[in-house]
Write an enzyme that holds these catalytic residues in place. Structure first.
Site, PDB file in Angstrom:
ATOM      1  N   PRO A   1       2.027  -2.466   9.295  1.00 50.51           N
ATOM      2  CG  PRO A   1       2.856  -4.345   9.394  1.00 50.51           C
ATOM      3  CD  PRO A   1       2.991  -3.052   8.680  1.00 50.51           C
TER       4      PRO A   1
ATOM      5  CG  ASP B   1     -10.466   5.006   6.814  1.00 49.33           C
ATOM      6  OD1 ASP B   1     -11.597   5.390   7.129  1.00 49.33           O
ATOM      7  OD2 ASP B   1     -10.187   4.116   6.578  1.00 49.33           O
TER       8      ASP B   1
ATOM      9  CB  ILE C   1      -0.933   0.074   1.137  1.00 53.62           C
ATOM     10  CG1 ILE C   1      -1.979  -1.102   1.041  1.00 53.62           C
ATOM     11  CG2 ILE C   1      -1.619   1.296   1.366  1.00 53.62           C
ATOM     12  CD1 ILE C   1      -2.832  -1.359   2.113  1.00 53.62           C
TER      13      ILE C   1
ATOM     14  CG  ASP D   1       9.314  -0.588   5.577  1.00 53.20           C
ATOM     15  OD1 ASP D   1       9.686  -1.537   6.199  1.00 53.20           O
ATOM     16  OD2 ASP D   1       8.322  -0.646   5.110  1.00 53.20           O
TER      17      ASP D   1
ATOM     18  CD  GLU E   1     -10.673   1.135  13.529  1.00 53.44           C
ATOM     19  OE1 GLU E   1      -9.912   2.335  13.400  1.00 53.44           O
ATOM     20  OE2 GLU E   1     -10.721   0.145  12.897  1.00 53.44           O
TER      21      GLU E   1
ATOM     22  CG  HIS F   1     -10.738   0.855   9.453  1.00 53.43           C
ATOM     23  ND1 HIS F   1     -10.055   0.321  10.225  1.00 53.43           N
ATOM     24  CD2 HIS F   1     -10.046   0.498   8.185  1.00 53.43           C
ATOM     25  CE1 HIS F   1      -9.105  -0.453   9.993  1.00 53.43           C
ATOM     26  NE2 HIS F   1      -9.101  -0.317   8.604  1.00 53.43           N
TER      27      HIS F   1
ATOM     28  CB  ALA G   1      -1.900   2.246   8.861  1.00 51.92           C
ATOM     29  NE  ARG G   2      -5.385  -2.748  11.689  1.00 51.68           N
ATOM     30  CZ  ARG G   2      -5.846  -2.979  10.594  1.00 51.68           C
ATOM     31  NH1 ARG G   2      -5.817  -1.938   9.789  1.00 51.68           N
ATOM     32  NH2 ARG G   2      -6.096  -3.910  10.027  1.00 51.68           N
TER      33      ARG G   2
ATOM     34  CG  ASN H   1       4.362  -0.574  14.483  1.00 48.82           C
ATOM     35  OD1 ASN H   1       3.472  -1.105  15.272  1.00 48.82           O
ATOM     36  ND2 ASN H   1       4.422  -0.838  13.321  1.00 48.82           N
TER      37      ASN H   1
HETATM   38  C1  COI Z   1      -7.064  -4.326   6.899  1.00 51.74           C
HETATM   39  O1  COI Z   1      -7.329  -5.133   5.669  1.00 51.74           O
HETATM   40  O2  COI Z   1      -6.303  -4.716   7.494  1.00 51.74           O
HETATM   41  C2  COI Z   1      -8.162  -3.533   6.942  1.00 51.74           C
HETATM   42  O3  COI Z   1      -7.737  -2.594   7.897  1.00 51.74           O
HETATM   43  C3  COI Z   1      -9.462  -3.540   6.558  1.00 51.74           C
HETATM   44  C4  COI Z   1     -10.329  -4.018   7.601  1.00 51.74           C
HETATM   45  C5  COI Z   1     -11.230  -2.855   8.227  1.00 51.74           C
HETATM   46  C6  COI Z   1     -11.633  -4.750   6.763  1.00 51.74           C
END
Ligand code: COI
Length: 326
Positions: A204, A256, A154, A173, A261, A293, A231-232, A209
């Protein structure tokens, strides 16, 4: 072979489940409910389960192991919502489902543009026939240095797109990628934080991290920096971000994802209290665009998610190499 799908969505996933189960010879059981200790028994007799972004903690993993589940196959990329360590200890394999990287990259670029063109304020003012200019002057992508943290599939697609906009691109990275070097310059974390006008996260979530962007990291950033996170949520210390928004250190944010969450997004809470203070606090800033998300959510990605989750199960069942195993 038999697969049980949790959080099955009739309105969009069903046709893909039907198509790919037929192609792969899979007998599907499903529930629209998210997996819990109460409904884990539904998976009895199914060696493979397919899940979405729902918490699967050690207790639930143990219950699935007791019921004979051999693989938890995610219909998504991230697996941080699953106690992977406990699953592996119990011999449960974990698989994910990569999907088109364009969906998240497109959305990321949209959040970038919306943030630097003050789109939230423009749309809000329009609603009230306020067509004034002060406070909504934008910036141009070609004048910005954009720092991309994470250069997996991504992140690389975002870098390709940024190159098209003419931005100067810095990348960070742990593992460098040759393709990225055509369009971006790899630098260390300190440099990317200090030199970027805009930062975007594409990694990820791991133990290492968690809160990568903490108070110390915000202090290094340029005043007025723009932060994008598709991302997260826990990659950012949200309390530190709130302070940085208040002080002006962060000039705009397009988010997002948000901390805590899981279990909240993709459900309707309009008639109840939500147990996440970050959401209303972040939404209170008119320079923050907060979405729930949805960056992944396209026709192509839903098809890929269902297909690759089922394919992971199919590969395991038939002793084939499984490129999606985590
Ligand atoms: C992922 O693919 O890791 C996502 O964050 C999408 C998920 C909300 C379905």
């Amino acid at each position: 072979m038999k697969v049980f799908a949790y959080s099955y969505r009739k309105f969009d996933e069903a046709p893909y489940f039907e198509k790919y189960c037929k192609e792969l010879g899979i007998e599907l059981g499903y529930t629209e409910e998210d997996p819990t200790l109460e409904n884990a028994h539904l998976a009895a007799g199914y060696p493979y389960i397919s899940i979405l972004l729902t918490r699967v903690d050690a207790a639930l993993v143990e219950e699935f192991a007791r019921l004979g589940v051999k693989m938890i196959s995610n219909r998504l990329i991230g697996v941080d919502h699953v106690d992977v360590k406990r699953a592996k200890e119990l011999g449960i394999r974990i698989s994910n489902a990569p999907y088109s990287s364009n969906c998240v990259a497109d959305y990321t670029l949209m959040l970038m543009l919306m943030s630097i063109r003050r789109m939230r304020q423009i749309l809000r003012r329009n609603e009230m026939n306020d067509f004034t200019l002060p406070g909504i002057q934008g910036m141009e992508m070609a004048n910005l240095t954009v720092g991309v943290l994470g250069t997996g599939k991504i992140g690389r697609t975002v870098i390709r797109d940024l190159h098209g906009f003419g931005s100067r691109v810095l990348a960070y990275d742990l593992y460098e990628n040759d393709e990225v070097k055509q369009y971006a310059t790899y630098v260390d974390l300190d440099t990317i934080l200090r030199q970027s006008d805009m930062l975007t996260l594409h990694m990820p979530l791991t133990d290492e991290n968690f809160h990568l962007l903490d108070r110390e990291a915000f202090a290094k950033m340029k005043d007025g920096v723009v932060l994008i996170n598709t991302a997260r949520g826990p990659l950012v210390d949200t309390n530190a971000l709130l302070d940085a928004l208040e002080s002006g250190k962060v000039g705009a944010a397009g988010l997002d994802v948000v901390e805590d969450e899981v279990g909240l997004y993709h459900h309707d809470w309009k008639n109840t209290v939500i147990h996440n203070r970050f959401i209303p606090l972040l939404r209170g800033f008119n320079n923050v665009i907060l979405t729930s998300h949805k960056a992944y959510y396209t026709d192509q990605s839903v098809s890929d998610m269902v297909r690759n989750s089922l394919l992971g199960c199919y590969n395991a069942e038939h002793g084939l190499p499984n490129p999606f195993e985590v």
